[in-house]
Design a protein around this motif. Structure first.
Motif, PDB file in Angstrom:
ATOM      1  N   SER A   1     -22.318   5.647 -15.308  1.00 18.49           N
ATOM      2  CA  SER A   1     -22.672   4.556 -14.400  1.00 18.49           C
ATOM      3  C   SER A   1     -21.424   3.772 -14.046  1.00 18.49           C
ATOM      4  O   SER A   1     -20.361   3.969 -14.638  1.00 18.49           O
ATOM      5  N   GLU A   2     -21.580   2.852 -13.100  1.00 18.59           N
ATOM      6  CA  GLU A   2     -20.466   1.997 -12.725  1.00 18.59           C
ATOM      7  C   GLU A   2     -20.043   1.141 -13.914  1.00 18.59           C
ATOM      8  O   GLU A   2     -18.875   0.773 -14.044  1.00 18.59           O
ATOM      9  N   LYS A   3     -20.996   0.853 -14.778  1.00 17.56           N
ATOM     10  CA  LYS A   3     -20.699   0.049 -15.971  1.00 17.56           C
ATOM     11  C   LYS A   3     -19.679   0.783 -16.848  1.00 17.56           C
ATOM     12  O   LYS A   3     -18.768   0.174 -17.416  1.00 17.56           O
ATOM     13  N   ASP A   4     -19.849   2.106 -16.947  1.00 15.69           N
ATOM     14  CA  ASP A   4     -18.900   2.904 -17.736  1.00 15.69           C
ATOM     15  C   ASP A   4     -17.507   2.862 -17.107  1.00 15.69           C
ATOM     16  O   ASP A   4     -16.503   2.767 -17.801  1.00 15.69           O
ATOM     17  N   THR A   5     -17.487   2.966 -15.782  1.00 14.57           N
ATOM     18  CA  THR A   5     -16.191   2.904 -15.077  1.00 14.57           C
ATOM     19  C   THR A   5     -15.501   1.578 -15.384  1.00 14.57           C
ATOM     20  O   THR A   5     -14.301   1.530 -15.637  1.00 14.57           O
ATOM     21  N   LYS A   6     -16.306   0.512 -15.405  1.00 13.56           N
ATOM     22  CA  LYS A   6     -15.737  -0.803 -15.717  1.00 13.56           C
ATOM     23  C   LYS A   6     -15.208  -0.865 -17.144  1.00 13.56           C
ATOM     24  O   LYS A   6     -14.204  -1.514 -17.423  1.00 13.56           O
ATOM     25  N   ARG A   7     -15.903  -0.157 -18.042  1.00 10.85           N
ATOM     26  CA  ARG A   7     -15.465  -0.146 -19.437  1.00 10.85           C
ATOM     27  C   ARG A   7     -14.104   0.556 -19.555  1.00 10.85           C
ATOM     28  O   ARG A   7     -13.210   0.100 -20.268  1.00 10.85           O
ATOM     29  N   LEU A   8     -13.943   1.638 -18.809  1.00  7.06           N
ATOM     30  CA  LEU A   8     -12.659   2.340 -18.836  1.00  7.06           C
ATOM     31  C   LEU A   8     -11.554   1.417 -18.290  1.00  7.06           C
ATOM     32  O   LEU A   8     -10.463   1.330 -18.866  1.00  7.06           O
ATOM     33  N   ALA A   9     -11.861   0.732 -17.194  1.00  5.08           N
ATOM     34  CA  ALA A   9     -10.884  -0.198 -16.620  1.00  5.08           C
ATOM     35  C   ALA A   9     -10.512  -1.268 -17.643  1.00  5.08           C
ATOM     36  O   ALA A   9      -9.340  -1.618 -17.805  1.00  5.08           O
ATOM     37  N   HIS A  10     -11.508  -1.743 -18.344  1.00  3.10           N
ATOM     38  CA  HIS A  10     -11.294  -2.762 -19.374  1.00  3.10           C
ATOM     39  C   HIS A  10     -10.353  -2.237 -20.464  1.00  3.10           C
ATOM     40  O   HIS A  10      -9.398  -2.914 -20.856  1.00  3.10           O
TER      41      HIS A  10
ATOM     42  N   GLY B   1      -7.611 -10.569 -14.733  1.00  2.00           N
ATOM     43  CA  GLY B   1      -7.757 -11.987 -14.384  1.00  2.00           C
ATOM     44  C   GLY B   1      -7.620 -12.323 -12.912  1.00  2.00           C
ATOM     45  O   GLY B   1      -7.301 -13.456 -12.566  1.00  2.00           O
ATOM     46  N   ILE B   2      -7.851 -11.337 -12.053  1.00  2.00           N
ATOM     47  CA  ILE B   2      -7.776 -11.634 -10.617  1.00  2.00           C
ATOM     48  C   ILE B   2      -9.154 -12.077 -10.132  1.00  2.00           C
ATOM     49  O   ILE B   2     -10.142 -11.365 -10.329  1.00  2.00           O
ATOM     50  N   THR B   3      -9.203 -13.246  -9.528  1.00  5.69           N
ATOM     51  CA  THR B   3     -10.496 -13.779  -9.089  1.00  5.69           C
ATOM     52  C   THR B   3     -10.732 -13.527  -7.600  1.00  5.69           C
ATOM     53  O   THR B   3     -11.855 -13.579  -7.130  1.00  5.69           O
ATOM     54  N   GLU B   4      -9.654 -13.255  -6.875  1.00  8.01           N
ATOM     55  CA  GLU B   4      -9.792 -12.952  -5.444  1.00  8.01           C
ATOM     56  C   GLU B   4     -10.595 -11.667  -5.252  1.00  8.01           C
ATOM     57  O   GLU B   4     -10.663 -10.834  -6.154  1.00  8.01           O
ATOM     58  N   ILE B   5     -11.111 -11.508  -4.044  1.00  6.81           N
ATOM     59  CA  ILE B   5     -11.795 -10.259  -3.724  1.00  6.81           C
ATOM     60  C   ILE B   5     -10.750  -9.164  -3.513  1.00  6.81           C
ATOM     61  O   ILE B   5      -9.783  -9.346  -2.771  1.00  6.81           O
ATOM     62  N   VAL B   6     -10.934  -8.061  -4.210  1.00  5.60           N
ATOM     63  CA  VAL B   6     -10.019  -6.930  -4.063  1.00  5.60           C
ATOM     64  C   VAL B   6     -10.730  -5.865  -3.245  1.00  5.60           C
ATOM     65  O   VAL B   6     -11.827  -5.443  -3.604  1.00  5.60           O
ATOM     66  N   ASN B   7     -10.124  -5.485  -2.130  1.00  4.84           N
ATOM     67  CA  ASN B   7     -10.714  -4.368  -1.391  1.00  4.84           C
ATOM     68  C   ASN B   7      -9.648  -3.348  -1.035  1.00  4.84           C
ATOM     69  O   ASN B   7      -8.471  -3.551  -1.333  1.00  4.84           O
ATOM     70  N   SER B   8     -10.091  -2.276  -0.410  1.00  8.44           N
ATOM     71  CA  SER B   8      -9.175  -1.169  -0.188  1.00  8.44           C
ATOM     72  C   SER B   8      -8.029  -1.577   0.737  1.00  8.44           C
ATOM     73  O   SER B   8      -8.252  -2.118   1.808  1.00  8.44           O
ATOM     74  N   PRO B   9      -6.791  -1.333   0.330  1.00  6.76           N
ATOM     75  CA  PRO B   9      -5.664  -1.701   1.189  1.00  6.76           C
ATOM     76  C   PRO B   9      -5.274  -0.590   2.156  1.00  6.76           C
ATOM     77  O   PRO B   9      -4.112  -0.480   2.541  1.00  6.76           O
ATOM     78  N   THR B  10      -6.247   0.209   2.585  1.00 11.38           N
ATOM     79  CA  THR B  10      -5.948   1.356   3.444  1.00 11.38           C
ATOM     80  C   THR B  10      -5.113   0.972   4.660  1.00 11.38           C
ATOM     81  O   THR B  10      -4.181   1.667   5.024  1.00 11.38           O
ATOM     82  N   PHE B  11      -5.461  -0.151   5.284  1.00 12.86           N
ATOM     83  CA  PHE B  11      -4.788  -0.487   6.535  1.00 12.86           C
ATOM     84  C   PHE B  11      -3.572  -1.374   6.362  1.00 12.86           C
ATOM     85  O   PHE B  11      -2.687  -1.380   7.211  1.00 12.86           O
ATOM     86  N   VAL B  12      -3.529  -2.102   5.264  1.00 12.73           N
ATOM     87  CA  VAL B  12      -2.346  -2.946   5.054  1.00 12.73           C
ATOM     88  C   VAL B  12      -1.351  -2.293   4.090  1.00 12.73           C
ATOM     89  O   VAL B  12      -0.283  -2.830   3.844  1.00 12.73           O
TER      90      VAL B  12
ATOM     91  N   ILE C   1      -0.227  -2.213   1.211  1.00 21.46           N
ATOM     92  CA  ILE C   1       0.010  -2.835  -0.091  1.00 21.46           C
ATOM     93  C   ILE C   1      -0.562  -4.248  -0.080  1.00 21.46           C
ATOM     94  O   ILE C   1      -0.334  -5.001   0.862  1.00 21.46           O
ATOM     95  N   LYS C   2      -1.301  -4.567  -1.121  1.00 20.12           N
ATOM     96  CA  LYS C   2      -1.746  -5.956  -1.283  1.00 20.12           C
ATOM     97  C   LYS C   2      -1.251  -6.463  -2.623  1.00 20.12           C
ATOM     98  O   LYS C   2      -1.287  -5.732  -3.614  1.00 20.12           O
ATOM     99  N   GLU C   3      -0.833  -7.695  -2.618  1.00 22.39           N
ATOM    100  CA  GLU C   3      -0.363  -8.300  -3.871  1.00 22.39           C
ATOM    101  C   GLU C   3      -1.351  -9.366  -4.319  1.00 22.39           C
ATOM    102  O   GLU C   3      -1.791 -10.180  -3.523  1.00 22.39           O
ATOM    103  N   TYR C   4      -1.694  -9.322  -5.594  1.00 22.70           N
ATOM    104  CA  TYR C   4      -2.594 -10.322  -6.162  1.00 22.70           C
ATOM    105  C   TYR C   4      -1.920 -10.924  -7.392  1.00 22.70           C
ATOM    106  O   TYR C   4      -1.136 -10.255  -8.072  1.00 22.70           O
ATOM    107  N   GLN C   5      -2.273 -12.174  -7.688  1.00 23.84           N
ATOM    108  CA  GLN C   5      -1.736 -12.772  -8.905  1.00 23.84           C
ATOM    109  C   GLN C   5      -2.797 -12.751  -9.993  1.00 23.84           C
ATOM    110  O   GLN C   5      -3.841 -13.382  -9.868  1.00 23.84           O
ATOM    111  N   GLY C   6      -2.553 -12.007 -11.049  1.00 26.38           N
ATOM    112  CA  GLY C   6      -3.465 -11.974 -12.190  1.00 26.38           C
ATOM    113  C   GLY C   6      -3.135 -13.104 -13.152  1.00 26.38           C
ATOM    114  O   GLY C   6      -2.255 -13.918 -12.887  1.00 26.38           O
ATOM    115  N   GLN C   7      -3.842 -13.107 -14.276  1.00 25.73           N
ATOM    116  CA  GLN C   7      -3.620 -14.169 -15.247  1.00 25.73           C
ATOM    117  C   GLN C   7      -2.181 -14.164 -15.754  1.00 25.73           C
ATOM    118  O   GLN C   7      -1.531 -15.205 -15.807  1.00 25.73           O
TER     119      GLN C   7
END
Lengths: 161, 256
Positions: free
Chosen positions: A13-22, A56-67, A69-75
């Motif tokens: 499930s997607e929950k498992d995918t999240k666990r791997l990411a964690h 720790g990224i609170t912003e919405i992360v979406n696919s950067p296909t068109f831009v 590279i996207k930079e986000y600030q994590g914790q």
């Protein structure tokens, strides 16, 4: 360099995918590079979103296909989220990706196989296969000692096989 | 664009100069070859956020408006990819919208010119010897953005072109080039010297000669001085065709 051998993670499930990411996010440091490959809809961006949340990224992360590279600030670390699907080697070369790969953050590179020769030697490769609805197989290939250690640790704790 | 007319009056005019090819961001206003004001900030990865505010502050500090400017000069690289494209983009946009001439200057030449200027000012180095100045900027994976400029009493010349090179083989190349010369040279490394001191000291060993090493920052003033020296019509860039000099591709093509 050590011979690269692969590991497996089966997500029901997607929950498992999240666990791997964690589990992977627990290890990250500046200069780490994680590549994400697999067919359209395999779940590369889903993994990226889960991973971003974990660092720790609170912003919405979406696919950067068109831009590209996207930079986000994590914790603690910035995240450089790339999608190189549309890039030729020449174009990618002109982007100066090394400044990201060897920079102060962690890089997630979607469709990395498009620019294999520009990737740093040491990286964690994730290849995602769509098995049905939310079920996915992750083939995990560590390249370089630090990533091999990550995988050994994950294997010992029973997360991956 | 009234280039000819503008240039006839250039000698009394104001030049806005900028460089973002290193982790520093530097902007300056020159009147002829005099620096009215220079600002430098440690920008790291924030060139894109800081460049315009820096230019605004610079101009307001010297009481000038954008429309008072008569030409623009920008460091064109090579250097940090994510950096160099910021100054190039801002410079071409300003030159185009203000209808004023645009000059592109090698950032590596700017760095070399600056250290030569400072060495003369502070009487550093060996008097009387031609000075081979080798700018080095870390390009990662053991590589540097570099070149070799020869400074003599009456001017300077590029001896080995701007490019990206493996530092390890580059010092070897410099050594061989030095051996082929009939007169002695002093050699000056400038830029990220600390990070490559192992290679530099190897060159000292094989050549039996001490290198001058300076960890210098980029100054927009030097970019401006070089532009000022080259201010004839042929050196003016067409804004739409003004692009960063990354140098990487040339190297990749060479390896094909």
């Amino acid at each position: 360099m050590n011979q690269a051998s692969s590991f497996r993670f089966h997500a029901l499930s997607e929950k498992d995918t999240k666990r791997l990411a964690h589990e992977i996010a627990k290890n990250v440091q500046a200069g780490n590079v994680i590549t994400l490959d697999g067919d359209l809809g395999a779940g590369k961006t889903t993994f990226s979103q889960a991973f971003a949340k974990e660092i720790g990224i609170t912003e919405i992360v979406n696919s950067p296909t068109f831009v590209l590279i996207k930079e986000y600030q994590g914790q603690e670390l910035p995240l450089y989220h790339m999608d190189v699907y549309r890039l030729s080697i020449e174009e990618a070369d002109e982007l100066g990706l090394d400044e990201y790969f060897y920079g102060n953050g962690v890089c997630l590179v979607e469709w990395s196989s498009k620019i294999t020769e520009l990737l740093p030697e040491h990286r964690l490769e994730l290849y995602i296969t769509h098995l049905g609805d939310q079920e996915r197989n992750f083939e995990i290939t560590p390249k370089g000692d630090i990533y091999i250690q990550w995988c050994e640790k994950l294997k010992n704790s029973g997360v991956i096989s | 664009m009234k280039i000819g007319q503008t240039l006839n009056h250039l000698s009394n005019n104001f030049m806005l100069c900028m460089d973002t090819s290193t982790s520093d961001l530097t902007v300056a206003v020159l009147q002829n070859d005099q620096c009215l004001k220079e600002i430098r900030v440690k920008a790291e990865r924030s060139h894109s956020i800081q460049l315009i505010p820096c230019i605004q502050k610079l101009l307001s500090d010297v009481d000038l408006k954008m429309r008072d400017l008569n030409c623009i000069a920008a460091g064109q690289g090579p250097g940090s990819y994510t950096g160099v494209r910021i100054a190039v983009t801002v410079a071409k946009t300003l030159a185009w919208t203000l209808h004023i001439p645009l000059f592109g200057v090698s950032s590596l030449e700017g760095l070399s010119y600056g250290i030569n200027r400072e060495m003369k000012l502070n009487e550093l180095g060996s008097n009387g010897l031609d000075n081979w100045i080798i700018p080095i900027l870390n390009a990662r994976r053991g590589q540097v953005y570099t070149a070799l400029y020869e400074f003599k009493e009456n001017g300077h010349e590029n001896r080995l072109p701007d490019g990206i090179r493996l530092m390890e083989t580059w010092v070897q190349q410099i050594h061989e080039y030095l051996e082929s010369q009939s007169s002695s040279k002093q050699i000056t490394f400038v830029g990220d010297v600390e990070q490559f001191k192992a290679e530099i000291s190897r060159l000292e060993q094989v050549s039996g000669q001490k290198m001058n090493c300076y960890e210098k920052h980029m100054n927009a003033y030097d970019i401006g001085l070089l532009a000022f020296k080259q201010r004839d019509r042929s050196k003016i860039k067409e804004p739409h065709h003004f692009i960063p000099n990354y140098t990487q591709l040339a190297e990749a093509e060479k390896n094909l």
